[in-house]
Each structure stands twice: as structure tokens, then as C-alpha cells.
Write a protein that holds these residues in place. Structure first.
Motif, PDB file in Angstrom:
ATOM      1  N   ARG A  80      71.166 -97.567   4.884  1.00  0.00           N
ATOM      2  CA  ARG A  80      71.031 -96.980   3.538  1.00  0.00           C
ATOM      3  C   ARG A  80      69.696 -97.365   2.910  1.00  0.00           C
ATOM      4  O   ARG A  80      69.062 -96.552   2.236  1.00  0.00           O
ATOM      5  CB  ARG A  80      72.180 -97.442   2.631  1.00  0.00           C
ATOM      6  CG  ARG A  80      73.505 -96.790   2.912  1.00  0.00           C
ATOM      7  CD  ARG A  80      74.535 -97.085   1.821  1.00  0.00           C
ATOM      8  NE  ARG A  80      74.645 -98.480   1.441  1.00  0.00           N
ATOM      9  CZ  ARG A  80      75.481 -99.354   1.991  1.00  0.00           C
ATOM     10  NH1 ARG A  80      76.289 -98.973   2.965  1.00  0.00           N
ATOM     11  NH2 ARG A  80      75.534-100.604   1.560  1.00  0.00           N
ATOM     12  N   THR A  81      69.270 -98.591   3.146  1.00  0.00           N
ATOM     13  CA  THR A  81      67.986 -99.040   2.608  1.00  0.00           C
ATOM     14  C   THR A  81      66.847 -98.214   3.198  1.00  0.00           C
ATOM     15  O   THR A  81      65.951 -97.779   2.475  1.00  0.00           O
ATOM     16  CB  THR A  81      67.771-100.537   2.897  1.00  0.00           C
ATOM     17  OG1 THR A  81      68.837-101.271   2.289  1.00  0.00           O
ATOM     18  CG2 THR A  81      66.442-101.021   2.350  1.00  0.00           C
ATOM     19  N   LYS A  82      66.881 -97.985   4.516  1.00  0.00           N
ATOM     20  CA  LYS A  82      65.838 -97.181   5.150  1.00  0.00           C
ATOM     21  C   LYS A  82      65.826 -95.761   4.600  1.00  0.00           C
ATOM     22  O   LYS A  82      64.762 -95.204   4.308  1.00  0.00           O
ATOM     23  CB  LYS A  82      66.039 -97.158   6.667  1.00  0.00           C
ATOM     24  CG  LYS A  82      65.633 -98.453   7.329  1.00  0.00           C
ATOM     25  CD  LYS A  82      65.986 -98.567   8.783  1.00  0.00           C
ATOM     26  CE  LYS A  82      65.793 -97.391   9.650  1.00  0.00           C
ATOM     27  NZ  LYS A  82      66.076 -97.666  11.075  1.00  0.00           N
ATOM     28  N   ALA A  83      67.001 -95.176   4.430  1.00  0.00           N
ATOM     29  CA  ALA A  83      67.093 -93.813   3.895  1.00  0.00           C
ATOM     30  C   ALA A  83      66.588 -93.757   2.453  1.00  0.00           C
ATOM     31  O   ALA A  83      65.872 -92.822   2.064  1.00  0.00           O
ATOM     32  CB  ALA A  83      68.533 -93.320   3.975  1.00  0.00           C
ATOM     33  N   ARG A  84      66.938 -94.760   1.663  1.00  0.00           N
ATOM     34  CA  ARG A  84      66.485 -94.810   0.267  1.00  0.00           C
ATOM     35  C   ARG A  84      64.972 -94.962   0.196  1.00  0.00           C
ATOM     36  O   ARG A  84      64.300 -94.288  -0.602  1.00  0.00           O
ATOM     37  CB  ARG A  84      67.190 -95.958  -0.463  1.00  0.00           C
ATOM     38  CG  ARG A  84      66.904 -95.989  -1.951  1.00  0.00           C
ATOM     39  CD  ARG A  84      67.633 -97.122  -2.650  1.00  0.00           C
ATOM     40  NE  ARG A  84      67.179 -98.411  -2.165  1.00  0.00           N
ATOM     41  CZ  ARG A  84      67.945 -99.313  -1.566  1.00  0.00           C
ATOM     42  NH1 ARG A  84      69.224 -99.071  -1.369  1.00  0.00           N
ATOM     43  NH2 ARG A  84      67.449-100.458  -1.168  1.00  0.00           N
ATOM     44  N   ASP A  85      64.395 -95.824   1.059  1.00  0.00           N
ATOM     45  CA  ASP A  85      62.938 -95.994   1.095  1.00  0.00           C
ATOM     46  C   ASP A  85      62.242 -94.672   1.397  1.00  0.00           C
ATOM     47  O   ASP A  85      61.261 -94.315   0.741  1.00  0.00           O
ATOM     48  CB  ASP A  85      62.535 -97.027   2.156  1.00  0.00           C
ATOM     49  CG  ASP A  85      62.934 -98.441   1.795  1.00  0.00           C
ATOM     50  OD1 ASP A  85      63.215 -98.707   0.601  1.00  0.00           O
ATOM     51  OD2 ASP A  85      62.955 -99.285   2.713  1.00  0.00           O
ATOM     52  N   LEU A  86      62.748 -93.958   2.387  1.00  0.00           N
ATOM     53  CA  LEU A  86      62.158 -92.679   2.766  1.00  0.00           C
ATOM     54  C   LEU A  86      62.229 -91.682   1.616  1.00  0.00           C
ATOM     55  O   LEU A  86      61.251 -90.988   1.314  1.00  0.00           O
ATOM     56  CB  LEU A  86      62.854 -92.124   4.011  1.00  0.00           C
ATOM     57  CG  LEU A  86      62.344 -90.792   4.529  1.00  0.00           C
ATOM     58  CD1 LEU A  86      60.872 -90.905   4.932  1.00  0.00           C
ATOM     59  CD2 LEU A  86      63.190 -90.334   5.698  1.00  0.00           C
ATOM     60  N   ALA A  87      63.374 -91.626   0.936  1.00  0.00           N
ATOM     61  CA  ALA A  87      63.529 -90.705  -0.194  1.00  0.00           C
ATOM     62  C   ALA A  87      62.557 -91.044  -1.322  1.00  0.00           C
ATOM     63  O   ALA A  87      61.949 -90.140  -1.920  1.00  0.00           O
ATOM     64  CB  ALA A  87      64.970 -90.747  -0.701  1.00  0.00           C
ATOM     65  N   HIS A  88      62.371 -92.331  -1.602  1.00  0.00           N
ATOM     66  CA  HIS A  88      61.438 -92.728  -2.661  1.00  0.00           C
ATOM     67  C   HIS A  88      60.002 -92.339  -2.288  1.00  0.00           C
ATOM     68  O   HIS A  88      59.254 -91.838  -3.128  1.00  0.00           O
ATOM     69  CB  HIS A  88      61.505 -94.234  -2.910  1.00  0.00           C
ATOM     70  CG  HIS A  88      62.759 -94.686  -3.581  1.00  0.00           C
ATOM     71  ND1 HIS A  88      63.314 -94.075  -4.681  1.00  0.00           N
ATOM     72  CD2 HIS A  88      63.583 -95.717  -3.292  1.00  0.00           C
ATOM     73  CE1 HIS A  88      64.404 -94.697  -5.046  1.00  0.00           C
ATOM     74  NE2 HIS A  88      64.600 -95.707  -4.207  1.00  0.00           N
ATOM     75  N   MET A  89      59.620 -92.574  -1.036  1.00  0.00           N
ATOM     76  CA  MET A  89      58.258 -92.232  -0.613  1.00  0.00           C
ATOM     77  C   MET A  89      58.025 -90.731  -0.660  1.00  0.00           C
ATOM     78  O   MET A  89      56.961 -90.278  -1.103  1.00  0.00           O
ATOM     79  CB  MET A  89      57.992 -92.786   0.784  1.00  0.00           C
ATOM     80  CG  MET A  89      57.764 -94.277   0.776  1.00  0.00           C
ATOM     81  SD  MET A  89      57.283 -94.871   2.381  1.00  0.00           S
ATOM     82  CE  MET A  89      58.747 -95.781   2.817  1.00  0.00           C
ATOM     83  N   GLN A  90      59.012 -89.952  -0.231  1.00  0.00           N
ATOM     84  CA  GLN A  90      58.873 -88.501  -0.279  1.00  0.00           C
ATOM     85  C   GLN A  90      58.759 -88.009  -1.717  1.00  0.00           C
ATOM     86  O   GLN A  90      57.949 -87.124  -2.016  1.00  0.00           O
ATOM     87  CB  GLN A  90      60.054 -87.828   0.414  1.00  0.00           C
ATOM     88  CG  GLN A  90      60.018 -87.982   1.907  1.00  0.00           C
ATOM     89  CD  GLN A  90      61.272 -87.450   2.577  1.00  0.00           C
ATOM     90  OE1 GLN A  90      62.328 -87.318   1.945  1.00  0.00           O
ATOM     91  NE2 GLN A  90      61.163 -87.167   3.868  1.00  0.00           N
ATOM     92  N   ARG A  91      59.530 -88.603  -2.611  1.00  0.00           N
ATOM     93  CA  ARG A  91      59.471 -88.210  -4.029  1.00  0.00           C
ATOM     94  C   ARG A  91      58.099 -88.554  -4.622  1.00  0.00           C
ATOM     95  O   ARG A  91      57.518 -87.752  -5.355  1.00  0.00           O
ATOM     96  CB  ARG A  91      60.596 -88.926  -4.796  1.00  0.00           C
ATOM     97  CG  ARG A  91      60.637 -88.591  -6.250  1.00  0.00           C
ATOM     98  CD  ARG A  91      61.169 -87.198  -6.499  1.00  0.00           C
ATOM     99  NE  ARG A  91      61.206 -86.967  -7.927  1.00  0.00           N
ATOM    100  CZ  ARG A  91      60.642 -85.938  -8.514  1.00  0.00           C
ATOM    101  NH1 ARG A  91      60.041 -85.015  -7.819  1.00  0.00           N
ATOM    102  NH2 ARG A  91      60.695 -85.809  -9.824  1.00  0.00           N
ATOM    103  N   LEU A  92      57.576 -89.717  -4.297  1.00  0.00           N
ATOM    104  CA  LEU A  92      56.241 -90.096  -4.780  1.00  0.00           C
ATOM    105  C   LEU A  92      55.172 -89.146  -4.240  1.00  0.00           C
ATOM    106  O   LEU A  92      54.280 -88.716  -4.980  1.00  0.00           O
ATOM    107  CB  LEU A  92      55.917 -91.534  -4.384  1.00  0.00           C
ATOM    108  CG  LEU A  92      56.560 -92.614  -5.241  1.00  0.00           C
ATOM    109  CD1 LEU A  92      56.442 -93.969  -4.556  1.00  0.00           C
ATOM    110  CD2 LEU A  92      55.931 -92.656  -6.615  1.00  0.00           C
ATOM    111  N   GLU A  93      55.253 -88.817  -2.956  1.00  0.00           N
ATOM    112  CA  GLU A  93      54.282 -87.889  -2.370  1.00  0.00           C
ATOM    113  C   GLU A  93      54.390 -86.518  -3.016  1.00  0.00           C
ATOM    114  O   GLU A  93      53.383 -85.850  -3.247  1.00  0.00           O
ATOM    115  CB  GLU A  93      54.466 -87.815  -0.860  1.00  0.00           C
ATOM    116  CG  GLU A  93      53.997 -89.090  -0.171  1.00  0.00           C
ATOM    117  CD  GLU A  93      54.363 -89.166   1.292  1.00  0.00           C
ATOM    118  OE1 GLU A  93      55.107 -88.282   1.795  1.00  0.00           O
ATOM    119  OE2 GLU A  93      53.913 -90.123   1.948  1.00  0.00           O
TER     120      GLU A  93
END
Length: 125
Positions: A80-93
Motif C-alpha cells: 500500500r505504501t508503494k502504491a500510495r507513493d506512486l499515486a502521489h508522484m503521478q499527481r505531482l507530475e
């Protein structure tokens, strides 16, 4: 678990010192950006995360050990942490930010982390 800090960690202090030496201006733990980046600058549109190798499941890293006990709890939590990190990075990009992740293992070798930061800011300009 209560002793695990989310801010002011040793890897963050190393990165903070490297950014300051490089003359890069930033804000720490920017709450109104996705994922609350450890370092960010809204005007220059960059966000830097400093990830712990275990907590964020760094691939092929000796510091990111596989939990031996209570695996039914830890493995889904780390995924879940990995998925959340990816979602945050995609949102920032999506918001137009450039994102850099500096891993705990890199911060243990400040020269390596300094090279990552320098390369990131060369492409940012």
C-alpha cells in the motif's frame, strides 16, 4: 513503532544540508502538496522525497529487508505504501512538478546523494 519519526530523520538532515550547500531554496514538508514532500519549491516546481528503504520497499537494497514475522500484516502494508507513493508522484507530475526520490541508502553516501541532486537540478533548468 511510536519511536519512528516521519520528519527530521537522519537521511532528511543529510539531504537538507546538501540542498543548502548547493544554494537551492526550498520549503520542508509542504502540507498542501500531494504526499507532503520532504522538500519542495512551488515557484520552481520541484518536489523531493527522502524515502526509507524498508518503509518504502526499495528494490534490490539490503536495507529493505523482507519481514520475517507477521507477514500477513507487513506485506500488504508495504505494498500500500508503494502504491500510495506512486499515486502521489503521478499527481505531482500532473500538477507540473518534477519529482526526485532520494533513498536512505543513498543518503548514507553523501557524495552519491549530492550527484543525484546535481543531476536533477541540471535537468530542471
Amino acid at each position: 513503532m511510536s519511536r519512528i519519526r516521519s520528519t527530521g530523520t537522519a537521511p532528511e538532515r543529510v539531504v537538507r544540508e546538501l540542498l543548502s550547500k548547493a544554494g537551492i531554496r526550498y520549503r520542508m514538508n509542504v502540507r498542501n502538496l500531494p504526499g507532503k514532500p520532504d522538500f519542495a519549491n512551488k515557484r520552481r516546481r520541484f518536489a523531493i522525497f527522502v524515502h526509507g528503504c524498508f518503509w518504502h520497499s526499495h528494490e534490490d537494497c539490503s536495507l529493505a529487508s523482507d519481514p520475517k514475522s507477521n507477514r500477513s500484516y507487513w506485506l500488504p502494508k508495504l505494498e500500500r505504501t508503494k502504491a500510495r507513493d506512486l499515486a502521489h508522484m503521478q499527481r505531482l507530475e500532473h500538477l507540473g512538478y518534477r519529482v526526485l526520490v532520494i533513498w536512505e541508502c543513498s543518503s548514507r553516501r553523501p557524495q552519491r546523494a549530492a550527484e543525484q541532486i546535481a543531476d536533477f537540478f541540471k535537468t530542471l533548468r
